[in-house]
Design a protein around this motif. Sequence first.
Motif, PDB file in Angstrom:
ATOM      1  N   TYR A  16      -0.670  -9.932  -2.822  1.00 20.94           N
ATOM      2  CA  TYR A  16       0.668  -9.555  -3.510  1.00 20.94           C
ATOM      3  C   TYR A  16       1.047  -8.320  -3.586  1.00 20.94           C
ATOM      4  CZ  TYR A  16       0.459 -14.668  -4.872  1.00 20.94           C
ATOM      5  OH  TYR A  16       0.147 -15.789  -4.961  1.00 20.94           O
ATOM      6  N   VAL A  17      -0.019  -7.396  -3.949  1.00 22.34           N
ATOM      7  CA  VAL A  17       0.158  -5.912  -3.891  1.00 22.34           C
ATOM      8  C   VAL A  17       0.712  -5.336  -2.696  1.00 22.34           C
ATOM      9  CG1 VAL A  17      -0.912  -3.549  -4.223  1.00 22.34           C
ATOM     10  CG2 VAL A  17      -1.595  -5.723  -5.761  1.00 22.34           C
ATOM     11  N   LEU A  18       0.377  -5.874  -1.509  1.00 27.86           N
ATOM     12  CA  LEU A  18       0.639  -5.485  -0.237  1.00 27.86           C
ATOM     13  C   LEU A  18       2.119  -5.702   0.105  1.00 27.86           C
ATOM     14  CD1 LEU A  18      -2.827  -5.753   1.532  1.00 27.86           C
ATOM     15  CD2 LEU A  18      -1.345  -3.689   1.600  1.00 27.86           C
ATOM     16  N   ILE A  19       2.488  -6.930  -0.426  1.00 28.64           N
ATOM     17  CA  ILE A  19       3.578  -7.094  -0.257  1.00 28.64           C
ATOM     18  C   ILE A  19       4.790  -6.417  -0.787  1.00 28.64           C
ATOM     19  CG2 ILE A  19       5.467  -9.228  -0.803  1.00 28.64           C
ATOM     20  CD1 ILE A  19       3.264 -11.225  -0.476  1.00 28.64           C
ATOM     21  N   ARG A  20       4.482  -5.942  -2.086  1.00 27.79           N
ATOM     22  CA  ARG A  20       5.159  -5.065  -2.638  1.00 27.79           C
ATOM     23  C   ARG A  20       5.286  -3.664  -2.513  1.00 27.79           C
ATOM     24  NH1 ARG A  20       6.720  -7.870  -8.301  1.00 27.79           N
ATOM     25  NH2 ARG A  20       8.293  -6.293  -8.090  1.00 27.79           N
ATOM     26  N   LEU A  21       4.097  -3.246  -1.990  1.00 30.63           N
ATOM     27  CA  LEU A  21       3.807  -1.791  -1.710  1.00 30.63           C
ATOM     28  C   LEU A  21       3.494  -1.581  -0.310  1.00 30.63           C
ATOM     29  CD1 LEU A  21       1.544  -0.782  -4.609  1.00 30.63           C
ATOM     30  CD2 LEU A  21       3.782  -0.310  -4.575  1.00 30.63           C
ATOM     31  N   SER A  22       3.550  -0.272   0.020  1.00 33.53           N
ATOM     32  CA  SER A  22       3.285   0.292   1.402  1.00 33.53           C
ATOM     33  C   SER A  22       1.902   0.197   1.577  1.00 33.53           C
ATOM     34  CB  SER A  22       3.891   1.255   2.006  1.00 33.53           C
ATOM     35  OG  SER A  22       3.244   2.385   0.969  1.00 33.53           O
ATOM     36  N   ARG A  23       1.255   0.155   2.842  1.00 34.06           N
ATOM     37  CA  ARG A  23      -0.291   0.484   2.845  1.00 34.06           C
ATOM     38  C   ARG A  23      -0.870   1.620   2.386  1.00 34.06           C
ATOM     39  NH1 ARG A  23      -2.498  -2.575   7.967  1.00 34.06           N
ATOM     40  NH2 ARG A  23      -1.096  -4.535   8.094  1.00 34.06           N
ATOM     41  N   GLY A  24      -0.135   2.593   2.451  1.00 36.63           N
ATOM     42  CA  GLY A  24      -0.359   4.187   2.088  1.00 36.63           C
ATOM     43  C   GLY A  24      -0.391   4.005   0.673  1.00 36.63           C
ATOM     44  N   LYS A  25       0.589   3.439  -0.239  1.00 35.19           N
ATOM     45  CA  LYS A  25       0.395   3.491  -1.511  1.00 35.19           C
ATOM     46  C   LYS A  25      -0.782   2.511  -2.039  1.00 35.19           C
ATOM     47  CE  LYS A  25       5.236   4.317  -2.795  1.00 35.19           C
ATOM     48  NZ  LYS A  25       6.486   3.511  -3.653  1.00 35.19           N
ATOM     49  N   TRP A  26      -0.962   1.385  -1.240  1.00 39.83           N
ATOM     50  CA  TRP A  26      -2.138   0.568  -1.669  1.00 39.83           C
ATOM     51  C   TRP A  26      -3.328   1.252  -1.795  1.00 39.83           C
ATOM     52  CZ3 TRP A  26      -5.984  -1.722   1.516  1.00 39.83           C
ATOM     53  CH2 TRP A  26      -6.701  -2.776   1.178  1.00 39.83           C
ATOM     54  N   LEU A  27      -3.798   2.345  -0.710  1.00 37.31           N
ATOM     55  CA  LEU A  27      -4.811   2.811  -0.338  1.00 37.31           C
ATOM     56  C   LEU A  27      -5.109   3.880  -1.480  1.00 37.31           C
ATOM     57  CD1 LEU A  27      -7.523   3.603   1.046  1.00 37.31           C
ATOM     58  CD2 LEU A  27      -6.058   5.176   2.625  1.00 37.31           C
ATOM     59  N   LEU A  28      -3.771   4.648  -1.953  1.00 41.77           N
ATOM     60  CA  LEU A  28      -3.625   5.609  -2.846  1.00 41.77           C
ATOM     61  C   LEU A  28      -4.086   4.996  -4.183  1.00 41.77           C
ATOM     62  CD1 LEU A  28      -3.086   8.659  -3.503  1.00 41.77           C
ATOM     63  CD2 LEU A  28      -0.682   7.861  -4.070  1.00 41.77           C
ATOM     64  N   SER A  29      -3.469   3.586  -4.369  1.00 39.78           N
ATOM     65  CA  SER A  29      -4.103   3.325  -5.742  1.00 39.78           C
ATOM     66  C   SER A  29      -5.303   2.979  -5.835  1.00 39.78           C
ATOM     67  CB  SER A  29      -3.156   1.842  -5.851  1.00 39.78           C
ATOM     68  OG  SER A  29      -3.745   0.923  -5.146  1.00 39.78           O
ATOM     69  N   LEU A  30      -6.065   2.696  -4.810  1.00 38.99           N
ATOM     70  CA  LEU A  30      -7.503   2.082  -4.501  1.00 38.99           C
ATOM     71  C   LEU A  30      -8.148   3.525  -4.827  1.00 38.99           C
ATOM     72  CD1 LEU A  30      -8.008  -0.481  -1.768  1.00 38.99           C
ATOM     73  CD2 LEU A  30      -8.170  -0.824  -4.176  1.00 38.99           C
TER      74      LEU A  30
END
Lengths: 262, 280
Positions: free
Chosen positions: B96-110
């Motif tokens: 769900y996170v990946l649907i709403r965000l880009s991969r870069g942002k997902w990694l940044l959040s991690l």
Amino acid sequence: MHEELKNTFRSKKFWIAFGVAIFTLMGYSAAYWIGSADEWLEYRESALQLSIGGIFFGGFMLLLPFCAALAHSTSQVEEESGSIMQWRTLRSSVAKYVAIKAGASMIGAAIATMSAFILHAIIWNIIALPCNPTTYPNHTIYFDPSCIFYNWYTICYGLPVYLEITVGIGFTASVWAVVALAVAVWIPDKLLTVTIPSFLYYLWNADLIFFFFGIQTPHPATLFNDGLTPQKAVVSIISYLVVLAVSLAIYYAGCKRRCENA
Amino acid sequence: MLNEQKKRGWLMACIQGDMSLWLHSMRTGLMLVFILLMNFMLVRSNATMIGIYGYKVHLGETLFTCLNSGFNLIMTSVAFLVMISEIPKRVSYQKYVLIRLSRGKWLLSLIVFCIGIVAFFLLFMTAMCALFSLSYVTPGSGWSDLERLAENADYIYEMQIIPQYIRGLSPFQACFLAWFVLFCFFLTMTLLILSFSLFEMPNLGVVVCVSLLLLNITVLFEYLPGIVLPSNFATLGAIVSMKPEHEFEMLLKVLVGYGIVDALIIALMSFRVKKMDMQF
């Protein structure tokens, strides 16, 4: 039981446990042997000193519960997740299942750790000089006079010491394997099945019971460590039997609950 | 203003989600209990030692002693590795996170989440250590070694609680320095676990880190000079012992080293995230 044991020795985890145990023992002896390459053979440590050095001064003591749990106890998690446990108890009984599983885990853990120690001792008895303090004063080990090894290490190149330590390792490892089973049945997570017994062992080692309840307990590695006296051996065996009984009860209760609420 | 809020909004939501998953994990709960007990034992043994010598010590010193040794580094680190072994938690939430965000942002959040849990973990350890120490510390600030030295010049020949090189700093500064070294070490381990996880080998990451940590006690490295282990860079005490007389110079080099290693791991992860198939 025969089938369970066959699965134990065919399992990759059993061999990993054996490998970790022998690597830990070698970590002391091989490093010492390489580091003392310039010395004459008779001035280097004896085969007995090298064989037990990894236990007394290395990390074997700390990793023993890990190896014991890894050898076979993690299979409980697989049997729970695959519902094999329910099928097996349907065909026999919970008590029989507990007996077979606990027996196989105890034998697996004991053999994985004992065989590592025996193989390690054989290797060093071939490479280094066997313990002979009469001929080589450098082979003298300064055990405390009350320690049972005080006179034993001079008999038959230290054979009684090897035997006592092997039995001590096997007994201790088999109890920790049952502790791991008790953990696995309540918390079906392989990583926690191997780490929780190790941490319990470490807390026991750190005298947690004394700090909280004021009860002095023997060191968890007493049965295969230096400073072993007959009194300490008795107290340690009784402590481990209590741990074994409690763990078996917890394991049985867990199995029964899982089968009733499958 | 609104844009700023929006920017922070997605990051906070991601971190909150990851944190919730992490805190509700069985591994986290059980390991926290274990670490707490270990911390208690460590503080009690310090108290026993101080009691034997009959010294009076202040809170800052006891905290520095614990931070300087990494709170029983090996066992604490292993427990911490078990706690973080599941990041990123492989549940549908990530999808769900990946649907709403880009991969870069997902990694940044991690990555921000990793920084957060390391900071939270170390602050929790420090707070617990302070709490357990309250029973035996005496009120006051500064270094008690200096007080004893002022009273008795022969004290220099006795056991010193705090190493001499650090006494130039205040206890707060010294504690922060030791805390920061531990933070860098734990953060590097966490990023390493995360990168192994992104390469779909989460268990291997834990095995590699635990093996590297345990090498310190399983192999007798005193006989094999020239070999340096990761645990030599884990605590302030271990780092400075490698280069006596030049403690701060060594410390600076190690901190720069941590920066480079972390940057490399992050670069590797961002490269991987762009190419990988997301399977949760």
